[in-house]
Design a protein around this motif. Structure first.
Motif, PDB file in Angstrom:
ATOM      1  N   LEU A  54      62.586  53.595  41.028  1.00  0.00           N
ATOM      2  CA  LEU A  54      61.860  52.396  41.431  1.00  0.00           C
ATOM      3  C   LEU A  54      60.424  52.460  40.905  1.00  0.00           C
ATOM      4  O   LEU A  54      59.913  51.491  40.332  1.00  0.00           O
ATOM      5  CB  LEU A  54      61.874  52.263  42.959  1.00  0.00           C
ATOM      6  CG  LEU A  54      61.080  51.090  43.531  1.00  0.00           C
ATOM      7  CD1 LEU A  54      61.645  49.765  43.026  1.00  0.00           C
ATOM      8  CD2 LEU A  54      61.100  51.101  45.068  1.00  0.00           C
ATOM      9  N   SER A  55      59.798  53.623  41.045  1.00  0.00           N
ATOM     10  CA  SER A  55      58.398  53.702  40.615  1.00  0.00           C
ATOM     11  C   SER A  55      58.286  53.537  39.095  1.00  0.00           C
ATOM     12  O   SER A  55      57.369  52.888  38.608  1.00  0.00           O
ATOM     13  CB  SER A  55      57.750  55.004  41.089  1.00  0.00           C
ATOM     14  OG  SER A  55      58.200  56.073  40.287  1.00  0.00           O
ATOM     15  N   ILE A  56      59.230  54.086  38.350  1.00  0.00           N
ATOM     16  CA  ILE A  56      59.176  53.925  36.879  1.00  0.00           C
ATOM     17  C   ILE A  56      59.312  52.450  36.525  1.00  0.00           C
ATOM     18  O   ILE A  56      58.578  51.930  35.674  1.00  0.00           O
ATOM     19  CB  ILE A  56      60.315  54.706  36.196  1.00  0.00           C
ATOM     20  CG1 ILE A  56      60.243  56.184  36.524  1.00  0.00           C
ATOM     21  CG2 ILE A  56      60.279  54.508  34.690  1.00  0.00           C
ATOM     22  CD1 ILE A  56      61.491  56.957  36.126  1.00  0.00           C
ATOM     23  N   LEU A  57      60.252  51.788  37.156  1.00  0.00           N
ATOM     24  CA  LEU A  57      60.486  50.377  36.841  1.00  0.00           C
ATOM     25  C   LEU A  57      59.233  49.562  37.156  1.00  0.00           C
ATOM     26  O   LEU A  57      58.829  48.695  36.373  1.00  0.00           O
ATOM     27  CB  LEU A  57      61.699  49.846  37.613  1.00  0.00           C
ATOM     28  CG  LEU A  57      63.061  50.386  37.151  1.00  0.00           C
ATOM     29  CD1 LEU A  57      64.168  49.964  38.104  1.00  0.00           C
ATOM     30  CD2 LEU A  57      63.385  49.937  35.721  1.00  0.00           C
ATOM     31  N   LEU A  58      58.611  49.844  38.281  1.00  0.00           N
ATOM     32  CA  LEU A  58      57.409  49.098  38.652  1.00  0.00           C
ATOM     33  C   LEU A  58      56.275  49.381  37.656  1.00  0.00           C
ATOM     34  O   LEU A  58      55.566  48.481  37.231  1.00  0.00           O
ATOM     35  CB  LEU A  58      56.977  49.455  40.077  1.00  0.00           C
ATOM     36  CG  LEU A  58      57.973  49.056  41.188  1.00  0.00           C
ATOM     37  CD1 LEU A  58      57.481  49.505  42.555  1.00  0.00           C
ATOM     38  CD2 LEU A  58      58.228  47.548  41.188  1.00  0.00           C
ATOM     39  N   GLU A  59      56.142  50.638  37.274  1.00  0.00           N
ATOM     40  CA  GLU A  59      55.111  51.004  36.291  1.00  0.00           C
ATOM     41  C   GLU A  59      55.336  50.276  34.970  1.00  0.00           C
ATOM     42  O   GLU A  59      54.414  50.037  34.210  1.00  0.00           O
ATOM     43  CB  GLU A  59      55.128  52.511  36.018  1.00  0.00           C
ATOM     44  CG  GLU A  59      54.627  53.383  37.162  1.00  0.00           C
ATOM     45  CD  GLU A  59      53.102  53.379  37.274  1.00  0.00           C
ATOM     46  OE1 GLU A  59      52.441  52.862  36.347  1.00  0.00           O
ATOM     47  OE2 GLU A  59      52.585  53.877  38.290  1.00  0.00           O
TER      48      GLU A  59
END
Ligand SMILES: Cc1cc2nc3c(=O)[nH]c(=O)nc-3n(C[C@H](O)[C@H](O)[C@H](O)COP(=O)(O)OP(=O)(O)OC[C@H]3O[C@@H](n4cnc5c(N)ncnc54)[C@H](O)[C@@H]3O)c2cc1C
Ligand code: SF4
Ligand code: SF4
Lengths: 473, 414
Positions: free
Chosen positions: B205-210
């Motif tokens: 999730l954090s990679i996608l948001l980044e």
């Protein structure tokens, strides 16, 4: 005690297989046109295991056949015409000894060809015979078939790379045969197609891996141009490590497969040329090859000395047979030889035979030594197509012999070519073959009815018309 | 001979095999036993024989060879003739499954899949139970108990579970990226990833948001049904598929996941469920998606060396090989050490390691040898089953090598 009970008593569970599924799986090799259910499959681990199996077979008069990886293309590892035990050797795959100074490796017969070369990679040595099936086929199978490969044009067939073997002969005796033993029994056994006994250990000669390798891929508009280039190269006196040709249909099948190598799809033929050896030798010969390619200009030309690129160029060649499976459910890979000078004309006649019999025919071959592999694609479930393919195969092999060649370059006679032996051999030749086999296998239990016609089938045998090759009558 | 109607497609697929044997060396089970019945060629031959009526569907000897198949599909990658092995196997297992439907083993498998895998509450409950057993050290004691093999192995397989707070499910709803929106995607959380490796979903999730993705984590999504399909229980997977289609809706650019096994099964929904083709077309493995999108790594350095293990269902099942490697190459500080046979199966293969223990162990042994020889500090892979299996293998050897999911490595750079 009956035969199976004795086997089961001698071997632990899982090493004697008699269930329906196992029998089915072992009923044929890479030539599934011939198949027959075995009586049982036995999995030995040592020379002594093999001896005991063979002895039991002798006691009970049961036939047996060796099997490596079952990639043979002539039905060699298929059970014979009477209840037969398959001796499955793929699990005997130990690397026994490596002697880099003497350049020999001692291995069990089930070791896979490529695994040997990979295991000794760091030593700078390699095992030269490289059948296109090398990542799957066993060294025992290679010795039994005297297999060749693209690079055998320069390095010779398997027989040139065998120093010694341990064989359990058909009567159950363990024998050691060595190079220079006087009578060349070792030479006789190499290429015996598993009909004299079971090889249980192999001492193989290794060669230094070449210092430099240069590979060309030349795509030609048509087959004639590719053949002309080959003739010129061979005529120039240069001995390439390999000279291979794939025709149009093969190119298309390969390019549609996971073995796609980037061959130009509009070409009528591609020619793979490879030089290897010392830096100096390769550089000198490169000039000759490039001059020839300039005179016989291809549509496209790629050349490389990079290992990865080279693997890519070869990939298509190595996957060629398998890729033909895309064309039809069945594939019949022929293995005729013709004098190189006649390549071009014979190829045309071969294609004509394919057309007459309405079978899809493609060609991929070792052009350097005139070893042709016409591939017939058909649907074996249809008896008419099947009969046509077999007849076309028969005519093609007869043609090869008429042109001064032979019915097999490297895949062996097996059960497939028994009926073609008459093209080459007269009755007295066959008598001599039988006599030799009887010395090793007096009870005719070892891979019976293979390689040498026994005259029990109406179609096979020797012809009084054949010229004969073993001296005058 | 005509094939029974439910084997028609399998029969057609089997005809592509010309019996050349080039697939033999790529098959982990053949490499281990060298029996023809444990090879792709042998299995295809048997499946064809079954379709042709040369072997009876009740024949017991047919079960072993097919049960021992990992379904890793390394044979498909090796086959020049393009045999669609996965399809052939599923179809045949389906037919055999129907015949075996009444046996106790089959019933036990079915109820285990239904209650504990496909049912979110059952799954969570079993994980909490496991965590409790681990806390009370009962799992060690249980090793001495005469438990049935598969049960004992499941206990051994499980890593030390994180406290329940860290295993809490990903927050459902819409998560907004920091910068401008580059894509709107759904995140498929999976069952095992969610309950055992919650940290991986969080990392993804954090990679996608980044990377500028608006991420939907719909409530109501659930198990992908892969284990059912592989076990020849497609009909039981159908409601699971329908539930996921409904949960994700039609408006997303892609549906992203971090489990190679689920991804490969979801991309193939269309093979047997017509209504699921459009959904299947949107499914993307995270590496594939990020590579296509243009991955922007962070700047934090990760100071370790790592090897990358190709999960079978990523390399053979989905043909994804270069994307994960190029993502990893962009991570500052990371040194990649090659494995000699990165595409070999680790022996996990769904529930294989539970039911084919011996074979799975020797296949795992080879994988662990390769990892240890590479000299890497970390083994990176991309599938929860492989993570569990490789961790178990390393644990048994007392190795210090850690296992990380590729998402965790990428996320560490932000
Ligand atoms: C795709 C493909 C490409 C091929 N390319 C080539 C090629 O380029 N050149 C070439 O020459 N061949 C080629 N072949 C044919 C085949 O691979 C070779 O004949 C190979 O040597 C067979 O090895 P195997 O282990 O599969 O033997 P099998 O098929 O198992 O057996 C072959 C024969 O050897 C006997 N045998 C096997 N092991 C032993 C043993 N230990 N002792 C005694 N007898 C034994 C068997 O009884 C049988 O008669 C190819 C085949 C395929 C399918
Ligand atoms: S490589 Fe393909 S065609 Fe050859 S035996 Fe294996 S599955 Fe059949
Ligand atoms: S799926 Fe894997 S285990 Fe099964 S036959 Fe293919 S390579 Fe072998």
């Amino acid at each position: 005690m009956d035969f199976l009970a004795s086997l089961l008593r001698r071997f632990p569970q899982g090493r004697v297989l008699v269930d329906t599924a196992s029998k089915l799986a072992y009923e044929c090799d890479g030539f599934p046109l011939h198949r027959r259910l075995p009586l049982a499959i036995v999995v030995p681990r040592s020379t002594e295991d093999v001896r005991d199996i063979v002895k039991l077979c002798n006691e009970h008069g049961i036939a047996f056949v060796a099997r490596g990886a079952g990639t043979g293309l002539s039905g060699g590892a298929t059970p014979g015409d009477r209840p037969t035990v398959v001796i499955a050797l793929a699990g005997m795959r130990e690397f026994v000894r490596f002697d880099p100074d003497d350049r020999v490796a001692v291995v069990q017969p089930g070791l896979v060809n490529l695994d040997l070369s990979v295991a000794i990679l760091d030593s700078g040595l390699c095992f030269a015979p490289d059948p296109s099936s090398q990542k799957a086929c066993t060294l025992g199978g290679n010795v039994a078939e005297n297999s060749g490969g693209p690079h055998c044009f320069k390095y010779g067939m398997t027989t040139d790379h065998v120093v010694g073997v341990t064989i359990v002969t058909a009567d159950g005796t363990i024998r050691r045969l060595q190079e220079g033993d006087g009578a060349d029994l070792l030479g006789l056994v190499t290429g015996h197609e598993g009909t004299f006994g079971i090889l249980t250990e192999l001492e193989l000669r290794l060669v230094p891996a070449p210092e430099k390798i240069r590979t060309w891929l030349a795509a030609y508009r048509d087959m004639s141009a590719a053949c002309r280039a080959v003739s010129r190269i061979v005529g120039s006196g240069v001995v390439p490590a390999a000279l291979e040709i794939l025709d149009e249909l093969t190119i298309r099948a390969v390019e549609a497969s996971v073995y796609a190598a980037g061959y130009p799809q509009d070409a009528g033929a591609v020619l793979l040329i490879e030089l290897d050896g010392s830096r100096l030798a390769v550089d000198t010969d490169t000039a000759v090859i490039e001059a020839i390619l300039a005179e016989e200009p291809p549509l496209t030309l790629e050349a490389t000395e990079d290992a990865e690129q080279r693997t890519r160029l070869w990939k298509g060649r190595k996957g060629a047979f398998g890729a033909m499976g895309r064309l039809a459910p069945d594939l019949y890979v022929l293995d005729g030889v013709v004098p190189r000078s006649k390549l071009e004309r014979v190829l045309r006649e071969i294609c004509e035979i394919g057309r007459t019999h309405e079978v899809t025919l493609s060609n991929v071959f070792h052009a350097g030594d005139g070893n042709l592999h016409p591939n017939l694609s058909f649907d074996g479930r249809d008896p008419i197509q099947r009969a046509r393919a077999l007849e076309a195969g028969r005519e093609i092999l007869a043609l090869c012999v008429r042109e001064g060649g032979s019915i097999s370059g490297e895949h062996g006679v097996g059960s497939e070519k028994l009926e073609h032996m008459e093209f080459m051999f007269a009755p007295h030749d066959i008598e001599i073959f039988r006599g030799v086999k009887a010395c090793f296998d007096p009870k005719a239990l070892c891979n019976p009815h293979k390689a040498i016609p026994t005259g029990t089938s109406c179609k096979e045998g020797a012809s009084a018309k054949a010229p004969g090759v073993l001296g005058a009558r | 001979m005509t094939a029974p109607p439910d084997l028609q497609r399998a029969y057609k697929a089997s005809l592509d095999c010309v019996h050349c044997g080039l697939c033999l060396p790529s098959c982990p089970t053949y490499a281990t036993t060298t029996n023809e019945t444990d090879s792709p060629r042998g299995r295809i031959y048997l499946m064809r024989a079954l379709a042709e009526g040369r072997i009876d569907i009740d024949d017991k000897s047919l079960r072993g060879p097919l049960d021992r198949c990992l379904g890793c599909r390394a044979c498909e990658s090796a086959c020049p003739s393009g045999v669609r092995y996965g399809e052939l196997l599923e179809e045949t297992r389906e037919a055999i499954g129907r015949v075996d439907d009444h046996t106790w083993r089959r019933r036990a498998l079915r109820s285990w899949l239904d209650r504990f895998i496909a049912h979110p509450r059952g799954h969570r409950l079993s994980m909490s139970l496991l965590a409790t057993t681990q806390r009370l050290r009962l799992d060690r004691a249980s090793r001495a108990l005469p438990l049935p093999g598969p049960m004992r192995r499941s206990l051994e397989l499980m890593p030390k579970l994180a406290p329940s707070r860290e295993r809490r499910p990903l927050e459902t709803g819409i998560h907004e990226p920091k910068g401008p929106v580059r894509a709107t995607v759904g995140l498929f959380t999976g069952c095992m990833m969610e309950t055992v490796f919650g940290r991986v979903n969080r990392a993804l999730l954090s990679i996608l948001l980044e990377n500028g993705c608006r991420v939907h984590v719909p409530a109501g999504q659930g198990c992908c049904g892969a284990l059912h399909v592989h076990a020849g229980l497609r009909e039981r997977a159908r409601p699971l598929v329908d539930a996921n289609i409904a949960a994700f809706g039609k408006d997303l650019d892609a549906i992203i996941l971090d489990s190679a096994g689920c991804g490969s099964a979801m991309k193939e929904y269309g093979h047997w469920h017509e209504g699921a083709a459009a959904f299947a077309n949107k499914v993307r493995d995270m590496s594939e998606f990020l590579d296509e999108l243009g991955f922007v790594p962070g700047t934090k350095r990760v100071e370790y060396s790592a090897c990358y293990d190709d999960p079978c269902h990523l390399c053979h099942g989905q043909g994804i090989r270069s994307a994960p490697r190029s993502l990893l190459a962009a991570i500052p500080g990371l040194t990649l050490k090659p494995l000699s046979r990165p595409e070999d199966c680790c022996g996990s293969a769904g529930i294989y390691n539970l039911v084919q223990a011996d074979l799975a162990d020797s296949i795992l042994g080879r994988k662990i040898d390769d990892i240890t020889r590479s000299g890497a500090d970390v083994c990176i892979t991309a599938n929860p089953g492989c993570m569990l299996q490789i961790e178990m293998g390393l644990r048994r050897r007392g190795s210090k090598v850690r296992v990380l999911h590729i998402a965790e490595v990428l996320a560490a750079s932000y």
